[in-house]
Design a protein around this motif. Structure first.
Motif, PDB file in Angstrom:
ATOM      1  N   ALA A   1      35.119  15.464  61.707  1.00 41.22           N
ATOM      2  CA  ALA A   1      33.978  15.977  62.463  1.00 41.22           C
ATOM      3  C   ALA A   1      33.032  14.837  62.790  1.00 41.22           C
ATOM      4  O   ALA A   1      32.805  13.949  61.972  1.00 41.22           O
ATOM      5  N   LYS A   2      32.490  14.902  64.026  1.00 39.90           N
ATOM      6  CA  LYS A   2      31.443  13.956  64.403  1.00 39.90           C
ATOM      7  C   LYS A   2      30.219  14.751  64.829  1.00 39.90           C
ATOM      8  O   LYS A   2      30.173  15.300  65.929  1.00 39.90           O
ATOM      9  N   PRO A   3      29.218  14.846  63.936  1.00 40.65           N
ATOM     10  CA  PRO A   3      27.984  15.497  64.363  1.00 40.65           C
ATOM     11  C   PRO A   3      27.286  14.640  65.401  1.00 40.65           C
ATOM     12  O   PRO A   3      27.609  13.463  65.570  1.00 40.65           O
ATOM     13  N   SER A   4      26.321  15.218  66.081  1.00 38.27           N
ATOM     14  CA  SER A   4      25.546  14.450  67.059  1.00 38.27           C
ATOM     15  C   SER A   4      24.817  13.302  66.360  1.00 38.27           C
ATOM     16  O   SER A   4      24.393  13.436  65.205  1.00 38.27           O
ATOM     17  N   GLU A   5      24.635  12.225  67.075  1.00 39.89           N
ATOM     18  CA  GLU A   5      23.877  11.100  66.504  1.00 39.89           C
ATOM     19  C   GLU A   5      22.437  11.506  66.182  1.00 39.89           C
ATOM     20  O   GLU A   5      21.755  10.841  65.410  1.00 39.89           O
ATOM     21  N   GLU A   6      21.965  12.609  66.796  1.00 41.97           N
ATOM     22  CA  GLU A   6      20.599  13.072  66.535  1.00 41.97           C
ATOM     23  C   GLU A   6      20.479  13.815  65.204  1.00 41.97           C
ATOM     24  O   GLU A   6      19.378  13.996  64.695  1.00 41.97           O
TER      25      GLU A   6
ATOM     26  N   GLU B   1      29.105  17.966  81.322  1.00 46.07           N
ATOM     27  CA  GLU B   1      29.453  16.582  81.685  1.00 46.07           C
ATOM     28  C   GLU B   1      30.350  15.970  80.601  1.00 46.07           C
ATOM     29  O   GLU B   1      31.391  15.375  80.903  1.00 46.07           O
ATOM     30  N   THR B   2      29.960  16.137  79.347  1.00 46.76           N
ATOM     31  CA  THR B   2      30.769  15.595  78.249  1.00 46.76           C
ATOM     32  C   THR B   2      32.127  16.283  78.203  1.00 46.76           C
ATOM     33  O   THR B   2      33.168  15.634  78.061  1.00 46.76           O
ATOM     34  N   GLY B   3      32.112  17.603  78.322  1.00 48.96           N
ATOM     35  CA  GLY B   3      33.366  18.363  78.255  1.00 48.96           C
ATOM     36  C   GLY B   3      34.341  17.949  79.338  1.00 48.96           C
ATOM     37  O   GLY B   3      35.544  17.788  79.090  1.00 48.96           O
TER      38      GLY B   3
ATOM     39  N   LEU C   1      38.022   9.037  68.609  1.00 53.42           N
ATOM     40  CA  LEU C   1      38.637  10.250  68.070  1.00 53.42           C
ATOM     41  C   LEU C   1      39.482  10.966  69.127  1.00 53.42           C
ATOM     42  O   LEU C   1      40.601  11.407  68.859  1.00 53.42           O
ATOM     43  N   ILE C   2      38.934  11.092  70.329  1.00 57.11           N
ATOM     44  CA  ILE C   2      39.659  11.900  71.318  1.00 57.11           C
ATOM     45  C   ILE C   2      40.908  11.202  71.853  1.00 57.11           C
ATOM     46  O   ILE C   2      41.824  11.853  72.323  1.00 57.11           O
ATOM     47  N   ARG C   3      40.933   9.870  71.771  1.00 56.07           N
ATOM     48  CA  ARG C   3      42.103   9.143  72.296  1.00 56.07           C
ATOM     49  C   ARG C   3      43.212   8.979  71.249  1.00 56.07           C
ATOM     50  O   ARG C   3      44.330   8.612  71.594  1.00 56.07           O
TER      51      ARG C   3
ATOM     52  N   LEU D   1      30.105   9.304  61.546  1.00 54.22           N
ATOM     53  CA  LEU D   1      28.820   9.326  62.244  1.00 54.22           C
ATOM     54  C   LEU D   1      28.825   8.283  63.347  1.00 54.22           C
ATOM     55  O   LEU D   1      29.373   7.192  63.173  1.00 54.22           O
ATOM     56  N   GLY D   2      28.206   8.639  64.467  1.00 49.74           N
ATOM     57  CA  GLY D   2      28.136   7.640  65.527  1.00 49.74           C
ATOM     58  C   GLY D   2      27.981   8.275  66.885  1.00 49.74           C
ATOM     59  O   GLY D   2      27.914   9.498  67.023  1.00 49.74           O
ATOM     60  N   ARG D   3      27.958   7.413  67.890  1.00 48.11           N
ATOM     61  CA  ARG D   3      27.743   7.882  69.255  1.00 48.11           C
ATOM     62  C   ARG D   3      29.037   8.390  69.877  1.00 48.11           C
ATOM     63  O   ARG D   3      30.124   7.984  69.491  1.00 48.11           O
ATOM     64  N   GLY D   4      28.868   9.258  70.855  1.00 46.33           N
ATOM     65  CA  GLY D   4      30.026   9.834  71.528  1.00 46.33           C
ATOM     66  C   GLY D   4      30.880   8.797  72.208  1.00 46.33           C
ATOM     67  O   GLY D   4      32.112   8.795  72.094  1.00 46.33           O
ATOM     68  N   GLU D   5      30.215   7.877  72.913  1.00 47.44           N
ATOM     69  CA  GLU D   5      31.005   6.939  73.725  1.00 47.44           C
ATOM     70  C   GLU D   5      31.726   5.899  72.894  1.00 47.44           C
ATOM     71  O   GLU D   5      32.579   5.178  73.431  1.00 47.44           O
ATOM     72  N   THR D   6      31.414   5.809  71.601  1.00 47.82           N
ATOM     73  CA  THR D   6      32.133   4.860  70.747  1.00 47.82           C
ATOM     74  C   THR D   6      33.010   5.620  69.744  1.00 47.82           C
ATOM     75  O   THR D   6      34.222   5.738  69.922  1.00 47.82           O
TER      76      THR D   6
HETATM   77  P1  NAP Z   1      26.606  16.343  74.469  1.00 49.47           P
HETATM   78  O1  NAP Z   1      25.729  15.224  74.844  1.00 49.47           O
HETATM   79  O2  NAP Z   1      27.572  16.825  75.468  1.00 49.47           O
HETATM   80  O3  NAP Z   1      27.328  15.912  73.109  1.00 49.47           O
HETATM   81  C1  NAP Z   1      28.164  16.767  72.358  1.00 49.47           C
HETATM   82  C2  NAP Z   1      28.954  15.929  71.366  1.00 49.47           C
HETATM   83  O4  NAP Z   1      29.922  15.155  72.089  1.00 49.47           O
HETATM   84  C3  NAP Z   1      28.079  14.918  70.617  1.00 49.47           C
HETATM   85  O5  NAP Z   1      28.570  14.754  69.305  1.00 49.47           O
HETATM   86  C4  NAP Z   1      28.263  13.663  71.434  1.00 49.47           C
HETATM   87  O6  NAP Z   1      27.959  12.474  70.732  1.00 49.47           O
HETATM   88  C5  NAP Z   1      29.727  13.777  71.804  1.00 49.47           C
HETATM   89  N1  NAP Z   1      30.099  12.994  72.981  1.00 49.47           N
HETATM   90  C6  NAP Z   1      29.334  12.705  74.059  1.00 49.47           C
HETATM   91  N2  NAP Z   1      30.032  11.961  74.941  1.00 49.47           N
HETATM   92  C7  NAP Z   1      31.259  11.757  74.406  1.00 49.47           C
HETATM   93  C8  NAP Z   1      32.422  11.049  74.818  1.00 49.47           C
HETATM   94  N3  NAP Z   1      32.465  10.389  75.978  1.00 49.47           N
HETATM   95  N4  NAP Z   1      33.504  11.042  74.010  1.00 49.47           N
HETATM   96  C9  NAP Z   1      33.490  11.709  72.843  1.00 49.47           C
HETATM   97  N5  NAP Z   1      32.407  12.385  72.382  1.00 49.47           N
HETATM   98  C10 NAP Z   1      31.305  12.416  73.160  1.00 49.47           C
HETATM   99  O7  NAP Z   1      25.737  17.630  74.046  1.00 49.47           O
HETATM  100  P2  NAP Z   1      24.389  17.664  73.237  1.00 49.47           P
HETATM  101  O8  NAP Z   1      23.300  17.104  74.087  1.00 49.47           O
HETATM  102  O9  NAP Z   1      24.605  17.110  71.890  1.00 49.47           O
HETATM  103  O10 NAP Z   1      24.183  19.253  73.059  1.00 49.47           O
HETATM  104  C11 NAP Z   1      23.628  20.057  74.053  1.00 49.47           C
HETATM  105  C12 NAP Z   1      24.719  20.689  74.908  1.00 49.47           C
HETATM  106  O11 NAP Z   1      25.600  21.455  74.081  1.00 49.47           O
HETATM  107  C13 NAP Z   1      24.147  21.692  75.910  1.00 49.47           C
HETATM  108  O12 NAP Z   1      24.808  21.531  77.143  1.00 49.47           O
HETATM  109  C14 NAP Z   1      24.468  23.045  75.289  1.00 49.47           C
HETATM  110  O13 NAP Z   1      24.545  24.095  76.219  1.00 49.47           O
HETATM  111  C15 NAP Z   1      25.793  22.757  74.640  1.00 49.47           C
HETATM  112  N6  NAP Z   1      26.089  23.736  73.575  1.00 49.47           N
HETATM  113  C16 NAP Z   1      27.071  24.669  73.805  1.00 49.47           C
HETATM  114  C17 NAP Z   1      27.337  25.639  72.848  1.00 49.47           C
HETATM  115  C18 NAP Z   1      28.409  26.698  73.077  1.00 49.47           C
HETATM  116  O14 NAP Z   1      28.807  27.364  72.108  1.00 49.47           O
HETATM  117  N7  NAP Z   1      28.875  26.897  74.304  1.00 49.47           N
HETATM  118  C19 NAP Z   1      26.613  25.646  71.647  1.00 49.47           C
HETATM  119  C20 NAP Z   1      25.631  24.679  71.437  1.00 49.47           C
HETATM  120  C21 NAP Z   1      25.380  23.718  72.427  1.00 49.47           C
HETATM  121  P3  NAP Z   1      26.461  11.871  70.685  1.00 49.47           P
HETATM  122  O15 NAP Z   1      25.545  12.830  71.355  1.00 49.47           O
HETATM  123  O16 NAP Z   1      26.190  11.715  69.236  1.00 49.47           O
HETATM  124  O17 NAP Z   1      26.512  10.566  71.389  1.00 49.47           O
END
Ligand code: NAP
Length: 501
Positions: A198-203, A255-257, A239-241, A229-234
């Motif tokens: 698991a990787k929680p958000s960096e926040e 956008e991330t999805g 993890l995803i690759r 722990l760490g940033r998504g882009e690193t």
């Molecule tokens: P996010 O910026 O999309 O990040 C989500 C997670 O993905 C974080 O752990 C982030 O890491 C990681 N991540 C970001 N870019 C990545 C990449 N290129 N490769 C791999 N991992 C990457 O979302 P957020 O700002 O944390 O959360 C808010 C968003 O979540 C909102 O859009 C909200 O609607 C959505 N959300 C959806 C649900 C649901 O059940 N549908 C529930 C809660 C929240 P870092 O941020 O640590 O860099």
């Protein structure tokens, strides 16, 4: 809590003085760069965490892979797995203020609300997942080959369909409800028998490190639940690759999805996406309009609007529009804004000042040049920093306006009026999202007709927000994701056919 009970108080000693580490194969380790954990409401550093190194991410995946391949967890009978999840639920229950406090101090989440909702749901997630696997059953059917292929009717086939765990899961989590959302995902994956990195958000890394300890003490074998722990882009990107990961599960923004979906396609990994939303709250004039004002206010401003299912588009039938929108703006203006740990606070700081600037940018563009009217809302009291955004109600948005089409993730309502049911439906269904929606009316037939035609995985009638996760959830539509909910999201059906002769 009764009126006379003292509200819980945040204890700063809950935050570790040492940096939060990685948890790999049941052991806390940390070699990477130290990163600050900041309270957004004060700007003060309250703790720190260590960013996982490449080698640590590699070891975490290897530990998850090893535990899965050896079957230490997935081969345990479901009732034994359920016992571990139940013990974890009880341990979380006793530590809710501390765990939620860790989320609140780093994200601005309001402490009392977090305890009542997020804390309850985190416990519920583990108990619910345990109950699911205690009750789970496969399917058995009898089958035969098509007639004429064999003499007589040919062999009788007993076909057994079971659900296997998908494998090693990379679980990427958001910051807006770290323990609650994370527990929903982790409990489902563990119940299914998966092993996890698991990787929680960096926040918001802290509560997840503590959760790993809770699961270990509850009897989870080492290597089944690892935290990096760490940033998504690193860290997330690694993890995803990684080919040793079978399923990538993302709770985050569209956008991330989208980005992760594209990357995962190259290795044909399974991907569960639970993404953003822009829920419409549709109000017909025959609804209980007093109740509507309260629900609409809660729908948009609960957790400062930092909620995927927040009701941020208020669509009101023209004859009731002025009254409803004025009532919601009036209610918003009275919401106390302040320190997230003050028991009187309803609106705390957003996750950081940068995100607050982004939210204010949406409002500015809507009002200055976007045709929106600023109907009302609150005012940030003097002395609070730039992470605070007052609840804001915007009216008479043009169809297709930026703020109607994009997830703002802040305390802002965009209100529109409609004349007919068809117009309301078209407007409600006019975004790229399809996560959640609500409809308010006194006409039960219209309520069902409308709910049936709304493009959303979850529709509520005469309220907003699903009550609790005791009831099954729908799946997201459109760009809100592909995710299945619960234990099933982490299982893969398998059929085994036996020739009975
Ligand atoms: P996010 O910026 O999309 O990040 C989500 C997670 O993905 C974080 O752990 C982030 O890491 C990681 N991540 C970001 N870019 C990545 C990449 N290129 N490769 C791999 N991992 C990457 O979302 P957020 O700002 O944390 O959360 C808010 C968003 O979540 C909102 O859009 C909200 O609607 C959505 N959300 C959806 C649900 C649901 O059940 N549908 C529930 C809660 C929240 P870092 O941020 O640590 O860099």
């Amino acid at each position: 809590m009764t009126d006379t009970a003292a509200p819980p108080v945040f204890d700063p000693s809950w935050v570790r003085s040492d940096p939060y580490p990685q948890v790999i194969a049941g052991t806390e380790v940390g070699e990477g760069t130290r990163m600050p954990l900041v309270n957004p409401g004060t700007g003060v550093e309250v703790g720190s965490w260590l960013e996982a190194t490449d080698a640590e991410v590699d070891r975490a995946i290897a530990a998850a892979r090893k535990s899965f391949d050896e079957g230490t967890w997935r081969r345990r009978p479901p009732a034994r797995r359920a016992e571990v999840l139940e013990r974890a639920a009880q341990a979380i229950r006793t530590r809710v203020p501390e765990l939620i406090g860790l989320d609140c101090v780093s994200t601005g989440k309001v402490f009392l609300g977090g305890i009542g909702y997020d804390g309850y749901e985190a416990v519920n997630a583990f108990l619910g997942a345990a109950a699911t696997i205690r009750e789970a059953a496969g399917e058995v059917r009898e089958a035969a080959f098509p007639p004429g292929l064999f003499p007589g009717d040919g062999p009788r086939i007993l076909s057994i369909r079971n659900r296997e765990p998908v494998g090693v899961v990379a679980e990427l989590l958001p910051w807006n409800a770290p323990l609650f959302t994370g527990s929903e995902r982790i409990a489902g994956a563990l119940a299914a028998g998966c092993s996890i990195v698991a990787k929680p958000s960096e926040e918001s890394p802290a509560s997840f490190v503590e959760l790993a300890g809770i699961l270990r003490e509850a009897g989870l074998p080492e290597g089944v639940f690892n935290v990096v722990l760490g940033r998504g882009e690193t860290v997330g990107d690694r993890l995803i690759r990684d080919p040793r990961v079978d399923l990538v599960s993302v709770t985050g923004s569209v956008e991330t999805g989208t980005r992760i979906y594209e990357i995962a396609a190259s290795t044909m990994k399974r991907v569960n996406l639970e993404l953003g939303g822009k829920a419409p709250v549709v109000v017909f004039a025959d609804a209980d309009l007093d109740a509507v004002a309260t629900w609409a206010m809660l729908a948009a401003f609960n957790n400062m609007g930092e909620v995927c299912v927040a009701g941020t588009r208020l669509l009101v039938e023209a004859t009731a529009y002025d009254d409803v929108v004025a009532a919601v703006a009036g209610a918003a203006s009275g919401l106390p804004i302040g320190d997230q740990f003050d028991a009187r606070t309803f609106i705390g700081p957003l996750v950081n000042a940068e995100h607050a600037d982004r939210v204010r940018g949406f409002v500015d563009r809507a009002v200055n040049g976007g045709g929106a009217t600023l109907v009302g809302g609150g005012t940030v009291p003097d002395g609070l920093n730039g992470a605070f955004v007052a609840p804001t109600v915007l009216g008479d948005l043009d169809a297709g306006a930026e703020i109607e089409q994009h997830e703002v993730f802040g305390p802002v309502i965009a209100a529109h009026r409609f004349a007919t049911e068809e117009e309301a439906l078209a407007r409600a269904n006019s975004t790229q999202y399809g996560l959640s929606a609500s409809v308010f009316t006194g006409n039960i037939e219209r309520a069902f007709r409308f709910a049936d035609r709304l493009v959303a995985g979850n529709v509520q009638i005469n309220h907003h927000y699903s009550a609790d996760s005791h009831v099954p959830r729908g799946t997201p539509r459109r760009k809100s994701g592909t995710g299945l909910a619960g234990v099933g999201a982490y299982q893969a059906p398998k059929s085994i056919d036996l020739n009975l002769g």
